[in-house]
Scaffold this active site. Structure first.
Site, PDB file in Angstrom:
ATOM      1  N   ASP A  60       0.864  -1.191   0.000  1.00 61.38           N
ATOM      2  CA  ASP A  60       0.000   0.000   0.000  1.00 61.38           C
ATOM      3  C   ASP A  60       0.899   1.240   0.000  1.00 61.38           C
ATOM      4  O   ASP A  60       2.111   1.127   0.103  1.00 61.38           O
ATOM      5  CB  ASP A  60      -0.946  -0.023   1.202  1.00 61.38           C
ATOM      6  CG  ASP A  60      -0.196   0.005   2.526  1.00 61.38           C
ATOM      7  OD1 ASP A  60       1.047   0.060   2.511  1.00 61.38           O
ATOM      8  OD2 ASP A  60      -0.854  -0.045   3.577  1.00 61.38           O
ATOM      9  N   ASP A 274      -7.972  -7.409   0.599  1.00 66.07           N
ATOM     10  CA  ASP A 274      -7.002  -7.707   1.650  1.00 66.07           C
ATOM     11  C   ASP A 274      -7.656  -7.381   2.972  1.00 66.07           C
ATOM     12  O   ASP A 274      -8.488  -6.489   3.056  1.00 66.07           O
ATOM     13  CB  ASP A 274      -5.747  -6.834   1.510  1.00 66.07           C
ATOM     14  CG  ASP A 274      -6.002  -5.402   1.963  1.00 66.07           C
ATOM     15  OD1 ASP A 274      -6.572  -4.627   1.184  1.00 66.07           O
ATOM     16  OD2 ASP A 274      -5.651  -5.067   3.112  1.00 66.07           O
ATOM     17  N   CYS A 312     -13.123 -28.755   7.266  1.00 66.59           N
ATOM     18  CA  CYS A 312     -11.896 -28.100   6.797  1.00 66.59           C
ATOM     19  C   CYS A 312     -10.792 -29.143   6.668  1.00 66.59           C
ATOM     20  O   CYS A 312     -10.603 -29.977   7.548  1.00 66.59           O
ATOM     21  CB  CYS A 312     -11.477 -27.007   7.775  1.00 66.59           C
ATOM     22  SG  CYS A 312      -9.931 -26.191   7.347  1.00 66.59           S
ATOM     23  N   CYS A 314      -7.551 -28.427   6.384  1.00 66.90           N
ATOM     24  CA  CYS A 314      -6.242 -27.800   6.627  1.00 66.90           C
ATOM     25  C   CYS A 314      -5.416 -28.648   7.587  1.00 66.90           C
ATOM     26  O   CYS A 314      -5.925 -29.530   8.264  1.00 66.90           O
ATOM     27  CB  CYS A 314      -6.408 -26.368   7.138  1.00 66.90           C
ATOM     28  SG  CYS A 314      -6.610 -26.204   8.917  1.00 66.90           S
ATOM     29  N   CYS A 317      -6.831 -28.764  11.200  1.00 64.40           N
ATOM     30  CA  CYS A 317      -8.048 -29.549  11.414  1.00 64.40           C
ATOM     31  C   CYS A 317      -7.824 -31.042  11.185  1.00 64.40           C
ATOM     32  O   CYS A 317      -8.525 -31.875  11.746  1.00 64.40           O
ATOM     33  CB  CYS A 317      -9.161 -29.017  10.512  1.00 64.40           C
ATOM     34  SG  CYS A 317      -9.679 -27.357  10.985  1.00 64.40           S
ATOM     35  N   HIS A 343      -5.178 -22.032  10.339  1.00 67.66           N
ATOM     36  CA  HIS A 343      -6.552 -22.434  10.017  1.00 67.66           C
ATOM     37  C   HIS A 343      -7.335 -21.282   9.386  1.00 67.66           C
ATOM     38  O   HIS A 343      -7.990 -21.462   8.358  1.00 67.66           O
ATOM     39  CB  HIS A 343      -7.316 -22.957  11.233  1.00 67.66           C
ATOM     40  CG  HIS A 343      -8.786 -23.016  10.959  1.00 67.66           C
ATOM     41  ND1 HIS A 343      -9.361 -24.037  10.222  1.00 67.66           N
ATOM     42  CD2 HIS A 343      -9.779 -22.125  11.227  1.00 67.66           C
ATOM     43  CE1 HIS A 343     -10.652 -23.771  10.060  1.00 67.66           C
ATOM     44  NE2 HIS A 343     -10.929 -22.626  10.654  1.00 67.66           N
TER      45      HIS A 343
HETATM   46 ZN   LIG Z   1      -8.821 -25.890   9.349  1.00 69.08          ZN
END
Ligand SMILES: [Zn+2]
Length: 377
Positions: A60, A274, A312, A314, A317, A343
């Site tokens: 920015d 963002d 999820c 990820c 998880c 996460h």
């Molecule tokens: Zn997750």
């Protein structure tokens, strides 16, 4: 775009960001200018070299932090004087020096200096502020055109084995391969985006869009939103501003939002967003899941063997229980910040992946319906 304020997405190392599939991240010029200073970053070939991040970066202009972190700022036609939040020292950003700092930082996308109009503001004040942003946009563009060849990575060939590059850039001849190194072609530089202001006034937003487009930028951002106005108003301004922005240029909505909001804005036609929300909320134990927001600090999770979000995939998880995450947070372990951030970032990136997928499906179905609706011969 995850936010990496001081050349770091807080608590997550770059190799994990790559693994999550982060394609672009954001750095804050204000913070990097104060610490470590743009000359240090320039010596390392810009942010890419300094933070060892070969993928895209956006910085920015520093304007938003100056306006949000500084009660003592002073705005003149020339630029803005502000005090460092670190040591109180006095500094000055002009459109020219804000672009110079961003050329030294070497992000792929950089932003023109703008004045973020405060909320609320009357029409006269909003218009004056918008006019100032337009004059600053012209000065930013002029300075950029005269100095864009100074971007630090122009002089740094990078090993092609470590840094895979965009195939389109190679095809376009912007980057060439030379005995194991990528070499940038001359004329290949950063992209400077313009910012639309105009406060909460639809007519001023239209005027700001039209006059910023006249200056001509490769992409346009919608600034001055999420400054305290009610959410329906944000949506209304975004929708009205988008109408006046070219569809063949990236349209970037700055500083939003919740997972629901990013889906909504993408649906309206926003290409880039963002927000510090996923990373900042994670550090406060607030986690976004497919079943809503969870505050992991709550005692109800102390014995909970379930994963944080059963939907999820990820790495958090897949491996850890809510009880463990709750314990880490309660014990103030550094790992709590790391896992929570991983996460939340995964959740946001998955959300955007779904958005892209449904856009693709939508295009296909539009294509199919145009095929099927053709009158029979
Ligand atoms: Zn997750």
């Amino acid at each position: 775009m995850p936010v990496g304020t001081a050349a770091s997405v807080k608590s997550v190392p770059q190799h994990l960001l790559e693994e999550l599939g982060v394609q672009i991240l954001l750095g804050n010029t204000y913070h990097l200018y104060l610490r470590p200073g743009v000359e240090t970053v320039r010596r390392f070939g810009g942010l890419h070299g300094f933070m060892a991040w070969p993928r895209a970066i956006l910085t920015d202009s520093g304007g938003f932090q100056v306006f949000s972190l500084n009660d003592l700022r002073k705005v003149t036609e020339e630029g803005v004087t502000f005090r460092s939040h670190l040591d109180g020292s006095s500094h000055f950003f002009s459109p020219e020096s804000a672009v110079a700092a961003q050329i030294a930082l070497g992000a792929d996308i950089i932003m023109a200096l703008d004045e973020c109009t405060e909320y609320p503001a009357d029409r006269r004040r909003t218009q004056a502020s918008m006019e100032l942003t337009l004059r600053w946009a012209e000065r930013s563009k002029k300075y950029f055109d005269e100095h864009k060849h100074e971007v630090p990575w122009q002089q740094y060939p990078v090993p092609s084995t470590e840094y895979p590059v965009n195939a389109a850039a190679v095809q376009a001849g912007a980057i060439t391969h030379n005995s194991g190194y990528w070499v940038l072609g001359t004329g290949y530089s950063q992209s400077l985006f313009g910012i639309i202001q105009g406060g909460m006034d639809l007519a001023l937003r239209k005027e700001s869009a039209e006059r910023t487009i006249e200056i001509e930028f490769p992409g346009y951002a919608i600034g001055g939103l999420s400054v305290g106005e009610p959410r329906p108003r944000t949506r209304e301004i975004v929708e009205a501003t988008l109408e006046h922005l070219p569809k063949d240029r990236p349209r970037y909505l700055m500083g939003v939002g919740t997972p629901e909001e990013i889906v909504e804005y993408a649906g309206l036609g926003i290409d880039m967003m963002d927000c510090v929300l996923p990373t900042r909320a994670a550090r406060h134990g607030l986690l976004f899941t497919s079943e809503g927001k969870i505050s992991i600090k709550q005692a109800r999770y102390a014995q909970d063997a379930e994963p944080l979000d059963p939907n999820c995939g990820c790495l958090v998880c897949r491996r850890y229980s809510r009880a463990y995450l709750r314990h880490l947070y309660a014990a103030n372990e550094v790992l709590a910040q790391v896992l929570n951030t991983l996460h939340n970032l995964s959740f946001y990136l998955d959300t955007m992946r779904r958005v892209r997928h449904s856009i693709q499906l939508g295009e296909e179905s539009r294509f199919l319906s145009s095929v099927w609706s053709r009158p029979k011969p």
